[in-house]
Write a protein that holds these residues in place. Structure first.
Motif, mmCIF file in Angstrom:
data_model
loop_
_atom_site.group_PDB
_atom_site.id
_atom_site.type_symbol
_atom_site.label_atom_id
_atom_site.label_comp_id
_atom_site.label_asym_id
_atom_site.label_seq_id
_atom_site.Cartn_x
_atom_site.Cartn_y
_atom_site.Cartn_z
ATOM 1 N N ARG A 146 0.926 -28.007 20.015
ATOM 2 C CA ARG A 146 2.138 -28.635 19.242
ATOM 3 C C ARG A 146 2.318 -27.681 17.829
ATOM 4 O O ARG A 146 3.352 -28.107 17.168
ATOM 5 N N TYR A 147 1.271 -27.166 17.281
ATOM 6 C CA TYR A 147 1.226 -26.379 15.853
ATOM 7 C C TYR A 147 0.949 -24.854 15.994
ATOM 8 O O TYR A 147 0.068 -24.458 16.877
ATOM 9 N N PHE A 165 13.965 -21.104 15.795
ATOM 10 C CA PHE A 165 12.899 -21.468 16.797
ATOM 11 C C PHE A 165 12.002 -20.857 16.870
ATOM 12 O O PHE A 165 11.730 -19.575 16.219
ATOM 13 N N ILE A 191 11.183 -22.508 21.301
ATOM 14 C CA ILE A 191 10.925 -24.059 21.039
ATOM 15 C C ILE A 191 11.346 -24.421 19.457
ATOM 16 O O ILE A 191 11.060 -23.447 18.264
ATOM 17 N N LEU A 192 12.193 -25.204 19.291
ATOM 18 C CA LEU A 192 12.678 -25.618 17.948
ATOM 19 C C LEU A 192 11.490 -26.197 17.118
ATOM 20 O O LEU A 192 10.427 -26.680 17.783
ATOM 21 N N VAL A 193 11.733 -26.279 15.845
ATOM 22 C CA VAL A 193 10.522 -26.674 14.859
ATOM 23 C C VAL A 193 11.075 -28.109 14.239
ATOM 24 O O VAL A 193 11.996 -28.269 13.811
ATOM 25 N N GLU A 194 10.317 -28.938 14.472
ATOM 26 C CA GLU A 194 10.337 -30.201 13.941
ATOM 27 C C GLU A 194 9.958 -30.279 12.416
ATOM 28 O O GLU A 194 10.766 -31.237 11.858
ATOM 29 N N GLN A 195 9.093 -29.696 12.061
ATOM 30 C CA GLN A 195 8.699 -29.807 10.646
ATOM 31 C C GLN A 195 8.094 -28.355 10.206
ATOM 32 O O GLN A 195 7.093 -27.748 10.794
ATOM 33 N N ARG A 216 5.251 -27.639 13.146
ATOM 34 C CA ARG A 216 5.081 -28.550 14.230
ATOM 35 C C ARG A 216 6.147 -28.524 14.961
ATOM 36 O O ARG A 216 7.382 -28.581 14.926
ATOM 37 N N LEU A 217 5.892 -28.179 16.265
ATOM 38 C CA LEU A 217 6.991 -27.695 17.252
ATOM 39 C C LEU A 217 7.672 -29.152 17.836
ATOM 40 O O LEU A 217 7.106 -30.317 17.486
ATOM 41 N N SER A 218 8.892 -29.023 18.104
ATOM 42 C CA SER A 218 9.678 -30.271 18.397
ATOM 43 C C SER A 218 9.040 -30.699 19.654
ATOM 44 O O SER A 218 9.283 -32.012 20.023
ATOM 45 N N HIS A 219 8.515 -30.230 20.524
ATOM 46 C CA HIS A 219 7.668 -30.595 21.714
ATOM 47 C C HIS A 219 6.604 -29.845 22.027
ATOM 48 O O HIS A 219 6.690 -28.650 21.388
#
Length: 367
Positions: A146-147, A165, A191-195, A216-219
């Motif tokens: 996830r990171y 991404f 992968i999109l980035v959540e944070q 932090r990846l979105s998934h």
């Protein structure tokens, strides 16, 4: 109680520890009577929080006694080791059990194309500045599904970068699927980035101080036994690393990335294939000049100086040391600051010292 310094705790604990010090990485009992492991105080988040609370007079009445009883080893000229409770929530449980493993043990690394299986933790950051087309802006390294760990300067406000991404599992940019010697890798994952978690003190007190960030990846990334594998962090105790931060000097580390292969800063040349290079870690006169603006020399590592170097576009990528038998890789540096002309003789680049920032990394990981 007034302000509490870790050094005071050390002095207070020395008498009790004479002749009965616990070895680093060994089992122990902390100041609350809980079972734990003897590790660096910087890697123990609960005791770090206790120290901060005592410094601000917000700690419990018996906080100093808990801290003093938790010291398990006093090492000359180093920070104390403490007994950190196994259930202390240090973030260690979020690190992958299988990390740093590659499909290749023998590598030829000299500023050349990297074999397909060499660096399964590499990440690429895609973004664009205002009014500019999308481009690959930085590198990074996968530390769990996830990171991604990278450099904070990739997101400087003056660049006004919009991160689009993160790409995981890439090797050759021009091909949809990467194949080599009859072996084909899974398709790369965008992968999109959540944070974006930048170090809160990035840019202070010097321009590139604390140059480290987490994405932090979105998934979660889809891991693969040989093509997508997180790299290991140099946590305390470095069980599989077989050497400590003090022994980094004189080691030869690997660096990898898709940064420019040109020595000219005016004519960058972006390679199609992931590049790799061997760089010596050492501190000499050049390194002393590079570190002159850093209050703490441990914030960075110096590497290079033999006409080989990382370059523009490699920012955020890893500096990697392997264990003695070369079967497991650890990210010890993040590409931060380099010379204007890449790869000149008697020049070096600065890499954020990941070992120093492990406590910050673990503190910011979440499920």
């Amino acid at each position: 109680m007034g302000h509490v310094n870790v050094a005071v705790v050390v002095v207070a604990a020395m008498a009790a520890l004479v002749g009965c010090q616990t070895q680093q990485g060994s089992s122990c009992v902390d100041g609350n009577g809980q079972a734990g492991t003897c590790i660096s105080i910087r890697s123990c988040q609960p005791l770090q929080q206790l120290v901060q609370a005592l410094r601000t007079n917000t700690g419990p009445p018996n906080g100093f006694q808990i801290l003093r009883r938790s010291v398990c080893n006093i090492q000359i000229n180093r920070e104390p080791l403490v007994c950190c409770a196994s259930s202390g929530g240090t973030g260690l449980d979020l690190l992958p059990k299988r990390c740093g493993v590659t499909g290749l043990v023998d590598r030829i690394v000299d500023g050349e194309d990297a074999p397909l299986l060499a660096w399964p933790w590499m990440a690429l950051l895609r973004g664009k500045a205002r009014g500019q087309p999308s481009t690959w802006i930085c590198g990074g390294v996968l530390i769990n599904a996830r990171y991604v760990l990278t450099a904070a300067h990739c997101f400087k406000s003056i660049f006004q970068i919009e991160l689009e991404f993160v790409r995981i599992g890439e090797h050759t940019l021009s091909t949809v699927q990467d194949c080599e010697n009859g072996l084909c890798a899974p398709l790369a994952q965008d992968i999109l980035v959540e944070q974006i978690i930048m170090h809160p003190e990035y840019g202070s007190p010097c321009k590139e101080c604390n140059d480290i960030a987490l994405l932090r990846l979105s998934h979660p990334a889809q891991l693969n036994p040989i093509h997508v594998v997180p790299i290991c962090l140099p946590v305390d105790p470095p069980k599989d690393m077989e050497f400590s931060e003090e022994e980094f000097q004189g080691k030869v580390a690997y660096a990898a990335g898709w940064g420019s292969t040109s020595r000219s800063p005016l004519n960058p040349v972006t390679p199609d294939v992931l590049q790799q290079v061997l760089l010596p870690i050492n501190e000499g006169n050049v390194c002393n000049q590079l570190k002159s603006g850093y209050p703490n020399r441990r914030w960075t590592l110096c590497a290079g100086g033999e006409g080989k170097d990382t370059c523009k576009g490699d920012s955020g990528g890893p500096l990697i040391l392997s264990n003695k038998i070369g079967t497991k890789g650890f990210v010890v540096g993040i590409t931060s600051v380099g010379p204007k002309v890449c790869g000149r003789q008697k020049t070096q680049a600065l890499y954020t010292n990941v070992h120093f920032y492990v406590p910050w990394i673990l503190k910011n990981l979440r499920p």
